[in-house]
Design an enzyme around this catalytic site. Sequence first.
Site, short mmCIF file in Angstrom:
data_model
loop_
_atom_site.label_atom_id
_atom_site.label_comp_id
_atom_site.label_asym_id
_atom_site.label_seq_id
_atom_site.Cartn_x
_atom_site.Cartn_y
_atom_site.Cartn_z
N LYS A 101 5.69 -7.50 5.07
CA LYS A 101 5.47 -6.55 3.97
C LYS A 101 4.15 -5.81 4.18
CE LYS A 101 8.15 -9.24 0.67
NZ LYS A 101 8.15 -10.27 -0.37
N GLN B 46 4.91 -14.19 -4.09
CA GLN B 46 5.89 -14.61 -3.08
C GLN B 46 6.50 -15.95 -3.51
OE1 GLN B 46 6.71 -12.68 -0.28
NE2 GLN B 46 8.37 -14.16 -0.12
N ASP C 8 8.23 -6.11 -8.16
CA ASP C 8 9.44 -6.86 -7.76
C ASP C 8 10.53 -6.73 -8.83
OD1 ASP C 8 9.52 -7.96 -5.23
OD2 ASP C 8 8.44 -9.79 -5.79
#
Length: 295
Positions: free
Chosen positions: A50, A94, A117
């Site tokens: 990422k 994460q 997200d």
Amino acid sequence: MTACIIDGKAVAAGIRKDLAKKTTACSHTPVLAVVLVGENEASRIYVRNKKKAAAEVGIRCEVFEFSGSIGENALLSSIQDLNDDPHVDGIIVQLPLPPQINPQKVLSHINPGKDVDGFSPYNVGLLAEREESAVVAATPKGILKLLESTGESLEGKHVVIIGRSNIVGRPTALLLLNHDCTVTVTHSKTVNLSDTVRQADIVVAACGCPKIVKKDWIKPGAIIIDVGINRLEDGSLCGDVDFEEVKETASYITPVPGGVGPMTVAMLLENTLEAAQRHACCHDENCHCGRCGGN
Ligand code: NAD
């Protein structure tokens, strides 16, 4: 019939090129904060990828690493600091998190405007209410873009989704419902899965079962989106769809790798840029918008 391959790598590359132009035009360099807890090797690889992809489109990705033994309150307090930091546009945590930490509590703590997200209950609620302002999770958003890339109309199409997880199956169902599809969600307790899948104009396979979807499960001409990423004993990757068989019956199909995967990262970057555009005012020291939390 042999299906057209939907080239997710090429679609994602086009999106990244476009994002690079838009970040240059943004009033400030977008900043993505990535919270990484513990030593999970796969998580470290995802975060590294990422960060690299973000740099390529002009987004600054800052990784905040915490020990796997961190307590829930300490983690929530660090997320609050990122919520309050006017220079941070997007925050992702994460997953998975260590067992002492409740992931829902952590995701709920992210400022919805910075939740790139789209996993916070607030953004999921906006999506459920068909609100345009919802931040939509990256994988479902990528699935929609791949479907749109075929040029086929989605209106009235029967979509069967295999899998009901919070990060793929459920939000994809809501997003496609919002795009006028008729949606059936199946899962591990579904009876006669193959009969249900055979009724689909569009199949979204997201169950993590290698090559479970076979040619005789597919209505001729159906569009197949394979989200699954499974590692076989020989080290190779495969999806949830038996690609070699199913491509003989489908009209369009995504490969694994090279289908949904590259789109997920591209959509996270797009969500970050959109958050930065919304927060442009927060980079002014006189900002009182209330989203940045810094003033
Ligand atoms: P998950 O384990 O959270 O959920 C799996 C879902 O599949 C569950 O709802 C379960 O009920 C259902 N399921 C399991 N076995 C089934 C069966 N035999 N028949 C029908 N349904 C069944 O997984 P997830 O996080 O949603 O991920 C699913 C797959 O997608 C995994 O392979 C994952 O690696 C992959 N994935 C890929 C991307 C990407 O960017 N390409 C992103 C996220 C997940």
